[in-house]
Every structure is written in structure tokens, then in C-alpha cells.
Scaffold this motif. Structure first.
Motif, mmCIF file in Angstrom:
data_model
loop_
_atom_site.group_PDB
_atom_site.id
_atom_site.type_symbol
_atom_site.label_atom_id
_atom_site.label_comp_id
_atom_site.label_asym_id
_atom_site.label_seq_id
_atom_site.Cartn_x
_atom_site.Cartn_y
_atom_site.Cartn_z
ATOM 1 N N ASP A 122 0.833 -1.201 0.000
ATOM 2 C CA ASP A 122 0.000 0.000 0.000
ATOM 3 C C ASP A 122 0.870 1.255 0.000
ATOM 4 O O ASP A 122 0.636 2.199 -0.756
ATOM 5 N N ARG A 123 1.911 1.289 0.864
ATOM 6 C CA ARG A 123 2.810 2.445 0.923
ATOM 7 C C ARG A 123 3.624 2.583 -0.357
ATOM 8 O O ARG A 123 3.870 3.708 -0.825
ATOM 9 N N TYR A 124 4.006 1.457 -0.948
ATOM 10 C CA TYR A 124 4.753 1.478 -2.208
ATOM 11 C C TYR A 124 3.929 2.131 -3.309
ATOM 12 O O TYR A 124 4.405 3.017 -4.025
ATOM 13 N N VAL A 125 2.669 1.711 -3.430
ATOM 14 C CA VAL A 125 1.799 2.272 -4.467
ATOM 15 C C VAL A 125 1.524 3.759 -4.196
ATOM 16 O O VAL A 125 1.554 4.594 -5.106
ATOM 17 N N ALA A 126 1.272 4.096 -2.927
ATOM 18 C CA ALA A 126 0.942 5.477 -2.573
ATOM 19 C C ALA A 126 2.085 6.445 -2.870
ATOM 20 O O ALA A 126 1.849 7.574 -3.308
ATOM 21 N N ILE A 127 3.335 6.003 -2.651
ATOM 22 C CA ILE A 127 4.484 6.892 -2.830
ATOM 23 C C ILE A 127 5.095 6.793 -4.220
ATOM 24 O O ILE A 127 5.460 7.811 -4.820
ATOM 25 N N CYS A 128 5.185 5.587 -4.761
ATOM 26 C CA CYS A 128 5.841 5.390 -6.055
ATOM 27 C C CYS A 128 4.891 5.527 -7.244
ATOM 28 O O CYS A 128 5.323 5.879 -8.349
ATOM 29 N N HIS A 129 3.600 5.248 -7.037
ATOM 30 C CA HIS A 129 2.614 5.355 -8.129
ATOM 31 C C HIS A 129 1.343 6.052 -7.627
ATOM 32 O O HIS A 129 0.254 5.452 -7.644
ATOM 33 N N PRO A 130 1.458 7.293 -7.152
ATOM 34 C CA PRO A 130 0.306 7.974 -6.533
ATOM 35 C C PRO A 130 -0.890 8.153 -7.466
ATOM 36 O O PRO A 130 -2.037 8.094 -7.011
ATOM 37 N N LEU A 131 -0.640 8.355 -8.749
ATOM 38 C CA LEU A 131 -1.745 8.567 -9.685
ATOM 39 C C LEU A 131 -2.543 7.281 -9.928
ATOM 40 O O LEU A 131 -3.728 7.337 -10.267
ATOM 41 N N LEU A 223 12.372 4.309 -0.928
ATOM 42 C CA LEU A 223 13.526 5.158 -0.633
ATOM 43 C C LEU A 223 14.138 5.743 -1.904
ATOM 44 O O LEU A 223 14.549 6.910 -1.928
ATOM 45 N N LEU A 224 14.195 4.945 -2.966
ATOM 46 C CA LEU A 224 14.707 5.451 -4.246
ATOM 47 C C LEU A 224 13.821 6.571 -4.782
ATOM 48 O O LEU A 224 14.315 7.559 -5.338
ATOM 49 N N THR A 225 12.507 6.415 -4.607
ATOM 50 C CA THR A 225 11.573 7.467 -5.036
ATOM 51 C C THR A 225 11.720 8.706 -4.173
ATOM 52 O O THR A 225 11.698 9.841 -4.676
ATOM 53 N N VAL A 226 11.892 8.497 -2.876
ATOM 54 C CA VAL A 226 12.041 9.614 -1.934
ATOM 55 C C VAL A 226 13.285 10.435 -2.259
ATOM 56 O O VAL A 226 13.276 11.676 -2.156
ATOM 57 N N LEU A 227 14.377 9.758 -2.645
ATOM 58 C CA LEU A 227 15.627 10.455 -2.967
ATOM 59 C C LEU A 227 15.465 11.426 -4.129
ATOM 60 O O LEU A 227 16.234 12.387 -4.260
ATOM 61 N N GLN A 228 14.469 11.185 -4.966
ATOM 62 C CA GLN A 228 14.228 12.057 -6.116
ATOM 63 C C GLN A 228 13.322 13.244 -5.788
ATOM 64 O O GLN A 228 13.119 14.122 -6.628
ATOM 65 N N MET A 229 12.787 13.259 -4.570
ATOM 66 C CA MET A 229 11.934 14.380 -4.169
ATOM 67 C C MET A 229 12.759 15.646 -3.980
ATOM 68 O O MET A 229 13.876 15.615 -3.460
ATOM 69 N N LYS A 230 12.208 16.760 -4.390
ATOM 70 C CA LYS A 230 12.910 18.033 -4.267
ATOM 71 C C LYS A 230 12.782 18.624 -2.873
ATOM 72 O O LYS A 230 13.678 19.332 -2.406
ATOM 73 N N SER A 231 11.676 18.344 -2.213
ATOM 74 C CA SER A 231 11.437 18.903 -0.885
ATOM 75 C C SER A 231 12.272 18.170 0.170
ATOM 76 O O SER A 231 12.152 16.964 0.337
ATOM 77 N N LYS A 232 13.129 18.926 0.876
ATOM 78 C CA LYS A 232 13.948 18.334 1.931
ATOM 79 C C LYS A 232 13.084 17.829 3.080
ATOM 80 O O LYS A 232 13.368 16.788 3.678
ATOM 81 N N GLU A 233 12.001 18.558 3.388
ATOM 82 C CA GLU A 233 11.105 18.165 4.464
ATOM 83 C C GLU A 233 10.393 16.862 4.138
ATOM 84 O O GLU A 233 10.229 15.983 5.002
ATOM 85 N N ALA A 234 9.956 16.716 2.875
ATOM 86 C CA ALA A 234 9.277 15.481 2.440
ATOM 87 C C ALA A 234 10.226 14.295 2.508
ATOM 88 O O ALA A 234 9.842 13.199 2.923
ATOM 89 N N ARG A 235 11.503 14.509 2.110
ATOM 90 C CA ARG A 235 12.498 13.431 2.172
ATOM 91 C C ARG A 235 12.750 13.011 3.610
ATOM 92 O O ARG A 235 12.816 11.825 3.922
ATOM 93 N N LYS A 236 12.884 14.010 4.496
ATOM 94 C CA LYS A 236 13.136 13.720 5.907
ATOM 95 C C LYS A 236 11.992 12.931 6.523
ATOM 96 O O LYS A 236 12.213 11.953 7.249
ATOM 97 N N LYS A 237 10.754 13.342 6.223
ATOM 98 C CA LYS A 237 9.578 12.657 6.766
ATOM 99 C C LYS A 237 9.487 11.222 6.255
ATOM 100 O O LYS A 237 9.208 10.295 7.017
ATOM 101 N N SER A 238 9.726 11.033 4.960
ATOM 102 C CA SER A 238 9.633 9.704 4.359
ATOM 103 C C SER A 238 10.729 8.780 4.883
ATOM 104 O O SER A 238 10.492 7.603 5.160
ATOM 105 N N PHE A 239 11.952 9.305 5.024
ATOM 106 C CA PHE A 239 13.044 8.515 5.583
ATOM 107 C C PHE A 239 12.725 8.082 7.004
ATOM 108 O O PHE A 239 12.968 6.927 7.388
ATOM 109 N N SER A 240 12.194 8.997 7.802
ATOM 110 C CA SER A 240 11.846 8.691 9.185
ATOM 111 C C SER A 240 10.796 7.586 9.255
ATOM 112 O O SER A 240 10.921 6.640 10.035
#
Length: 315
Positions: A122-131, A223-240
Motif C-alpha cells: 500500500d505504501r509502495y503504491v501510494a508513494i511510487c505510483h500515486p496517480l 527510498l529510491l523514489t524519496v531520494l528524487q523528491m525536491k522537498s527536503k522536508e518530504a524526504r526527511k519525513k519519508s526517511f523517518s
């Protein structure tokens, strides 16, 4: 031990428990009671929140509600008996009660393994394939996932419970554990269980290694998808989020794999009991905290319910 055996019927078992009757054991038991109360309270609270708050009526929280229910049943299947035995000094458990403990424990352990894999998907689809999320992870899919986890867990449990109780126990019926668990039961059998242990190994691959591999692969992709995010806050939240999720997964799968995928001759009672604490007592306590209570939507839902209850009392 002989004292216990003299006061039991020929079909009863004796649970030697996690502790001996001492002051130190009473301290440890107190911690277990606290963990038990916390587990029941927070998981019941999660189910209530998810049921009452419309914003939590999503596939992810639907799966979480089933996880919370499994955790309540699992800890309730083991801890109350463990506490009662310690306080009363009676360590006997009937053949039927022991069989029920095995059945319910295996159902919930197997079902939770599959459910955790479904939640990672569920988390994989939500973050990697949101559309594509509404199509790939809708209400129907989540119901099938939860129902499948329960159904497959029950079928697997019926098979293993029947096989385990079918073996003859010719000598001592003292189980060196705090609940009836398959590896601890096999030690008491007076026949060769090698072929059955191979069946346990196959089940371990299906319920442990495969789901764990899927969870690991899902979080690597996340994590690979998160690394491509431009927002530092979004990356930090996702990593956590990923970090804490993986800690809980390792705490659950690691001891479980180590217990059920080793040959019987390599098992020691002290080691098995210590490992079982992780997936029977600790993980059910941490699951709601890691998966939900830290979540912004859950915290907001809690505030809304508390606010509405306070206003209702004021009126």
C-alpha cells in the motif's frame, strides 16, 4: 516438576513459564502487565478511531485496523494465562487449551506476516505510483488482502496444529516455554519429527521469507523514489517513516524466522523464550505507535474526537 505432574491428568501439559517465583521475576512480570495494558489500550483506541473518523476510511487504515485486532487477540491469547500461572502457581494447561493456543497463535502470526506485506505494498503504491493508487489500492483490494491474510493464516494454522498435536508425547509433558508453541512442543515428542520440520521450513518460506523480501523490496523502491523528491522536508519525513517501519518489521520477522526456520536440535528453551517475547509482547505494543499514532491524520482524528466529546459534555 514431579509435583506438577502428580496433579495433572495424563493429557495435560505443564507450562514452565518465563520466570521462576522470585522477587526479580515479579518485577519483570510487572513490566509485562504494563505492556499488556498498553497494547490492549492503544490497539483498541486505533480501531475505534479508524471506525469513527471518516478521514481514516482508507485502505491503509483499514489494514491497520486488522493489524490492531490481530495484536489484541495475540497478546490476549498468551499474556493473561502467563500472569495467572505465575500468580496462582498452577502451571498446567489442558490438551484442548494448548491446542487452541497453538491454533490462534499460528493464525495470527501467519496472518500478520501477510498483512504487513500488504501494508508495505500500500505504501509502495501510494508513494511510487500515486496517480494509480485509486485503481491499484481501492477498498475492494484492501478487503481481499485482509480477508486473504486471515483465511491463509487459518488454513496454515489448522494444518500445523493438527500435525503437532498428532505426535505422541511419551515422556515428560513439561513445556519449557510460557505458551504452547510448535518448536517447544516438538521437543517433547518421542518420535522422529524430521519430515514435519521440513513442512515447517516450507511454511517459513511462504509466510516469512517471501513477505519479508516483498517488504524489503517495497521500501527500497520507496527510498529510491524519496531520494528524487525536491522537498527536503518530504524526504526527511519519508526517511523517518521508512526507518521506523523497518525497525518494527525486523523486530517481528527476525526472531520469528530464527525460531521457526532452525532445526529442532539447535533450539534452546532460554533462547526461544527470549525471541518469542519480541513477536508476542513487544511488537504488538510498538505497532500502533510506529504505524499510526505518529501519523498526522491519526493525531488530528484523536483531537477531533476529544474535542467533540468535550463539547458534548459541556452541552
Amino acid at each position: 516438576m514431579m509435583g506438577y505432574e502428580n496433579h495433572t491428568s495424563s493429557s495435560d501439559f505443564i507450562l514452565l513459564g518465563l520466570f521462576s517465583s522470585s522477587q526479580t521475576s515479579l518485577i519483570f512480570l510487572s513490566f509485562i502487565v504494563i505492556f499488556f495494558i498498553i497494547t490492549i489500550t492503544e490497539n483498541t483506541m486505533m480501531i475505534t478511531l479508524i471506525h469513527r473518523e471518516s478521514r481514516l476510511h482508507t485502505p491503509m487504515y483499514f489494514l491497520l485496523s486488522h493489524l490492531s485486532f490481530m495484536d489484541i487477540l495475540h497478546t490476549s491469547n498468551i499474556v493473561p494465562k502467563m500472569i495467572t500461572d505465575f500468580l496462582s502457581g498452577s502451571k498446567t494447561i489442558s490438551f484442548a487449551a494448548c491446542g487452541f493456543q497453538i491454533f490462534l497463535s499460528l493464525t495470527l502470526l501467519g496472518g500478520e506476516c501477510l498483512l504487513l506485506a500488504a501494508m508495505s505494498y500500500d505504501r509502495y503504491v501510494a508513494i511510487c505510483h500515486p496517480l494509480r493508487y485509486p485503481m491499484l489500492m481501492n477498498d475492494c483490494v484492501s478487503v481481499l488482502m485482509a480477508g486473504g491474510a486471515w483465511f491463509i493464516g487459518i488454513i496454515n494454522s489448522i494444518v500445523h496444529t493438527a500435525y503437532t498435536l498428532h505426535f505422541p508425547f511419551c515422556g515428560s509433558r513439561a513445556i519449557d516455554h510460557f505458551f504452547c508453541e510448535v518448536p517447544a512442543m516438538l521437543v517433547l515428542s518421542c518420535v522422529d519429527t524430521t519430515h514435519y520440520e521440513r513442512g515447517i521450513y516450507v511454511s517459513g518460506i511462504i509466510f516469512l521469507l517471501v513477505p519479508f523480501s516483498l517488504i524489503f523490496a517495497s521500501y527500497v523502491q520507496i527510498l529510491l523514489t524519496v531520494l528524487q523528491m525536491k522537498s527536503k522536508e518530504a524526504r526527511k519525513k519519508s526517511f523517518s517513516t521508512c526507518f521506523f517501519h523497518m525497525i518494527v518489521v525486523i523486530m517481528y520477522y527476525g526472531p520469528f524466522i530464527f525460531t521457526y526456520m532452525r532445526p529442532k536440535k539447535y533450539h534452546t528453551p532460554g533462547q526461544d523464550k527470549s525471541l518469542a517475547i519480541f513477536y508476542t509482547i513487544l511488537t504488538p505494543t510498538f505497532n500502533p505507535i510506529i504505524y499510526s499514532i505518529r501519523n498526522k491524520d491519526v493525531l488530528e482524528a484523536m483531537k477531533n474526537i476529544l474535542r467533540s466529546n468535550f463539547l458534548h459534555k459541556m452541552l
